[in-house]
Design a protein around this motif. Structure first.
Motif, mmCIF file in Angstrom:
data_model
loop_
_atom_site.group_PDB
_atom_site.id
_atom_site.type_symbol
_atom_site.label_atom_id
_atom_site.label_comp_id
_atom_site.label_asym_id
_atom_site.label_seq_id
_atom_site.Cartn_x
_atom_site.Cartn_y
_atom_site.Cartn_z
ATOM 1 N N ALA B 340 0.825 -1.217 0.000
ATOM 2 C CA ALA B 340 0.000 0.000 0.000
ATOM 3 C C ALA B 340 0.859 1.267 0.000
ATOM 4 O O ALA B 340 0.342 2.370 -0.181
ATOM 5 C CB ALA B 340 -0.948 0.005 1.196
ATOM 6 N N TYR B 341 2.171 1.115 0.217
ATOM 7 C CA TYR B 341 3.067 2.274 0.052
ATOM 8 C C TYR B 341 2.848 2.913 -1.316
ATOM 9 O O TYR B 341 2.867 4.130 -1.466
ATOM 10 C CB TYR B 341 4.531 1.838 0.160
ATOM 11 C CG TYR B 341 5.177 2.112 1.509
ATOM 12 C CD1 TYR B 341 5.701 3.362 1.811
ATOM 13 C CD2 TYR B 341 5.273 1.111 2.468
ATOM 14 C CE1 TYR B 341 6.307 3.615 3.031
ATOM 15 C CE2 TYR B 341 5.878 1.353 3.694
ATOM 16 C CZ TYR B 341 6.394 2.610 3.980
ATOM 17 O OH TYR B 341 6.982 2.862 5.192
ATOM 18 N N HIS B 342 2.670 2.064 -2.338
ATOM 19 C CA HIS B 342 2.508 2.603 -3.691
ATOM 20 C C HIS B 342 1.223 3.431 -3.796
ATOM 21 O O HIS B 342 1.183 4.448 -4.481
ATOM 22 C CB HIS B 342 2.478 1.460 -4.713
ATOM 23 C CG HIS B 342 3.737 0.656 -4.753
ATOM 24 N ND1 HIS B 342 4.982 1.222 -4.915
ATOM 25 C CD2 HIS B 342 3.951 -0.686 -4.639
ATOM 26 C CE1 HIS B 342 5.913 0.270 -4.909
ATOM 27 N NE2 HIS B 342 5.313 -0.889 -4.747
ATOM 28 N N TRP B 343 0.182 2.944 -3.116
ATOM 29 C CA TRP B 343 -1.097 3.673 -3.136
ATOM 30 C C TRP B 343 -0.917 5.052 -2.473
ATOM 31 O O TRP B 343 -1.314 6.092 -3.022
ATOM 32 C CB TRP B 343 -2.165 2.848 -2.408
ATOM 33 C CG TRP B 343 -3.578 3.289 -2.642
ATOM 34 C CD1 TRP B 343 -3.995 4.443 -3.250
ATOM 35 C CD2 TRP B 343 -4.769 2.575 -2.281
ATOM 36 N NE1 TRP B 343 -5.360 4.501 -3.279
ATOM 37 C CE2 TRP B 343 -5.855 3.364 -2.689
ATOM 38 C CE3 TRP B 343 -5.004 1.354 -1.650
ATOM 39 C CZ2 TRP B 343 -7.184 2.966 -2.488
ATOM 40 C CZ3 TRP B 343 -6.319 0.957 -1.447
ATOM 41 C CH2 TRP B 343 -7.397 1.757 -1.864
ATOM 42 N N THR B 344 -0.310 5.049 -1.286
ATOM 43 C CA THR B 344 -0.119 6.321 -0.581
ATOM 44 C C THR B 344 0.809 7.251 -1.358
ATOM 45 O O THR B 344 0.654 8.471 -1.333
ATOM 46 C CB THR B 344 0.448 6.085 0.831
ATOM 47 O OG1 THR B 344 1.552 5.188 0.756
ATOM 48 C CG2 THR B 344 -0.609 5.494 1.758
ATOM 49 N N ARG B 345 1.749 6.672 -2.074
ATOM 50 C CA ARG B 345 2.643 7.489 -2.914
ATOM 51 C C ARG B 345 1.831 8.206 -3.987
ATOM 52 O O ARG B 345 2.059 9.386 -4.276
ATOM 53 C CB ARG B 345 3.698 6.559 -3.529
ATOM 54 C CG ARG B 345 4.901 7.233 -4.076
ATOM 55 C CD ARG B 345 6.015 6.216 -4.334
ATOM 56 N NE ARG B 345 6.826 5.991 -3.159
ATOM 57 C CZ ARG B 345 7.156 4.792 -2.686
ATOM 58 N NH1 ARG B 345 6.774 3.696 -3.303
ATOM 59 N NH2 ARG B 345 7.897 4.681 -1.600
ATOM 60 N N ALA B 346 0.883 7.484 -4.576
ATOM 61 C CA ALA B 346 0.031 8.086 -5.619
ATOM 62 C C ALA B 346 -0.851 9.189 -5.020
ATOM 63 O O ALA B 346 -1.089 10.222 -5.656
ATOM 64 C CB ALA B 346 -0.827 7.000 -6.273
#
Lengths: 147, 490
Positions: B340-346
């Motif tokens: 979910a790091y990628h989601w929060t990055r987006a």
């Protein structure tokens, strides 16, 4: 022919700055730009030019100061960095030709200088690499037909 | 015991080494990430006038060039005991948010999305940036790169040079912007917001609408239960350039500490591990509990997911909307699912774009009062910034002439060191069974560290390019049974 000379490297890690030192010789003669690493910013800078010369340090196991020329499309044709934090110059150029075929330079020449020491924090290149700088400058001038 | 190693290709390039030990049954016994310390910058800075430090540390990394610059600039303010003028602060924020957009875009499209778009077990020849473009379409790729270039333009316009920024001065910014530039930035901001929307849409279509990937995101293989550290503004919302406080929450989301500036020393301790070049930081009040996750652990994470877990949301509407969607998906915080790091990055990408719009909409940003008078040398300064990869701390002590005597830099990858070790071990234990290891499985293990976007002080590079990590696999008797790298030359 609209030309840009791009130097890539870190000015603080001895031979890693060799590309930047070479590019300094072309300031005022053609468009120049210095970058610290070969990411998307390379595309930002070379799109719209007819010809781009990219100068960088190389670590390929040859004698320090050896000058090598790399074909951007046929050298390391299948190198992929899928790991962390950065992408390679060759991936960037491939992406450029894939997405912006009309805006990419028709000619891209990559010139590398074999490095000796890229770990010591210093603004000066090591002697063998320093000796290669005028040779690369002459090589590029000859290619660009600059006197 | 079998031993699996991910070794550095050269000492220059990232310095990462992952070692995985297998037991006699071929299952994972343990796994470690080893990294090399920062490349001597802390010593290099000693003896240097503090005014020269920001442009010097901006060369620590070509990707992170704006973040070390900004943290040291804030520390420099402290050394001179000055606060930036209101306009200088706005310009610094504008510059920094542009950097956030540029960085998050590159990380997501070059390194995060290919695993999902091209498939986590696809061969490297397909699972890369070009492969991603072929899948999502050249039009999308073109749009992303063109819009991202707008963020770089703002960065260079304000920072002064393409290679690395030079505009830092104590209590200020080297030059004001014109009304024409403000308007240009405002136009670019709209483009960047569109980039943010597009990126969230790509994530939604590629990951959230694909059950297989949602299962992967939710999987225990990629779940690391640790404490979190992030910076918040006066309303508890996520902020980057100048957080009011740094907040620690525990594995349940309870606030356990709050600090500013030099107080970091009271809350963060470091454990030197005999097998590692790098110290592992931990929550000081909990004491060292080892490289283990779960309730009671003293390990913590920083970065976009940590900020999501620590903060009460975002101050801009589109980012807040995306934040609520993610919160609804997981049901509660903290979210320990590291993919979910990628989601929060987006989400942070669109937040930074919205921040740029807010800052550039303020006509007073063209005020020419961008410098503060310097009257004294206090001799010590700490700069804490929430950067793309997480909390970055620069701490300097100087003499009475503002010459650096001591420097301490704690970067996001260092904060995350313990959590990354746990993440790699968990993924390896989940996917490597009975000694069966192939490229697809190795990538599934690599996906455990990629969310943290490791930066091993990648200050230098030479062609053919950065080659950060190599993986070697050893049998339980110490025999090398496989060697893999996270790139491929054919």
């Amino acid at each position: 022919m609209k030309t840009i000379v791009v130097g890539i490297g870190n000015p603080n890690f001895r031979d890693d700055g060799v590309g930047l030192k070479i590019v300094e010789h072309f300031e005022g003669l053609v468009d120049t730009v210095m970058l610290m690493n070969p990411d998307f910013k390379v595309l930002d800078k070379i799109l719209g030019y007819d010809r781009a010369i990219i100068v960088d340090g190389v670590k390929s196991g040859q004698q320090p100061g050896t000058i090598v020329e790399l074909d951007p499309l046929n050298t390391f044709k299948n190198i992929y960095a899928s790991g962390t934090h950065n992408i390679t110059l060759f991936e960037v150029i491939r992406v450029g030709y894939t997405l912006f075929p009309d805006e990419m330079p028709k000619e891209i020449k990559i010139i590398g200088v074999e490095v000796e020491d890229v770990e010591t924090l210093s603004g000066e290149c090591s002697p063998k690499v320093r000796e290669a700088i005028p040779k690369v400058v002459e090589k590029i001038k000859s290619y660009l037909r600059i006197k | 015991m079998k031993k699996i190693e991910i070794n550095p290709m050269t000492r220059l390039e990232g310095h990462g080494k992952i070692t995985i030990f297998l037991d006699e049954n071929g299952n994972v016994d343990n796994a470690f990430l080893q990294t090399v310390e920062f490349m001597g910058y802390e010593k290099f800075l000693v003896g240097m006038p503090i005014e020269e430090v920001p442009r010097t540390v901006s060369t620590i990394c070509g990707v992170c060039r704006g973040v070390h610059f900004t943290a040291s600039m804030k520390a420099m303010d402290g050394v001179f005991g000055v606060e930036p003028t209101p306009t200088a602060k706005k310009l610094r924020e504008l510059f920094f948010n542009a950097h956030m957009v540029e960085d998050h875009t590159a990380i997501l499209y070059a390194l995060g999305f290919p695993d999902f778009v091209c498939g986590p077990t696809a061969p490297p020849a397909e699972r890369n940036l070009v492969g991603l473009i072929l899948k999502v379409g050249a039009d999308v790729g073109k749009l992303v790169l063109k819009k991202r270039a707008g963020a770089v333009k703002i960065f260079e316009m304000l920072g002064g040079r393409p290679i690395h920024p030079v505009a830092a001065i104590p209590g200020g910014w080297a030059k004001a912007i014109t009304e024409e530039q403000r308007k240009e930035i405002l136009t670019i901001a709209d483009d960047l917001i569109e980039l943010g929307k597009l990126t969230l849409d790509v994530f939604d279509k590629v990951v959230l609408q694909n059950k297989e990937y949602v299962d992967l995101v939710m999987s225990d293989a990629y779940k690391v239960v640790v404490n979190y550290l992030g910076g918040v503004d006066e309303n508890g919302k996520i902020t980057y350039y100048d957080p009011k406080d740094q907040v620690f929450v525990d594995t349940k989301g309870n606030e356990i500490a709050r600090f500013r500036g030099k107080e970091y020393l009271d809350h963060i301790a470091e454990r030197t591990l005999p097998w590692s070049y790098l110290k592992v930081p931990y929550v000081k009040k909990f004491g060292w509990k080892g490289l283990v996750d779960g309730d009671g652990t003293s390990l913590y994470s920083v970065g976009p997911l940590a900020r999501f877990n620590v903060a009460a949301g975002f101050s801009t509407p589109l980012a807040q909307e995306a934040y609520e969607k993610m919160l609804n998906t997981f049901g509660s915080k903290p979210v320990h699912n590291i993919l979910a790091y990628h989601w929060t990055r987006a989400i942070e990408l669109i937040n930074a774009a919205e921040n740029i719009k807010v800052l550039a909409s303020d006509e007073s940003i063209t005020d020419t009062n961008v410098r503060q008078e310097i009257t004294k040398v206090v001799g010590e300064g700490v700069g804490i910034v929430e950067v793309p990869r997480g909390t970055l701390i620069h701490h300097y002590k100087t003499d009475d002439k503002a010459i650096v005597q001591e420097a301490n830099l704690i970067v996001a990858t260092t904060h995350n060191k313990g959590a990354i070790n746990v993440a790699i071990r968990k993924a390896a234990q989940h996917f490597i069974k009975g000694g069966k290891v192939d490229d697809g499985i190795i990538n599934l293990v690599e996906m455990a560290y990629r969310p943290y976007d490791l930066c091993f002080a990648c200050a230098t590079h030479t062609l053919p390019g950065r080659i950060p990590i190599e993986l070697n696999i050893y049998s339980h008797e110490g025999e090398l049974i496989k060697s893999l790298r996270n790139y491929e030359i054919v």
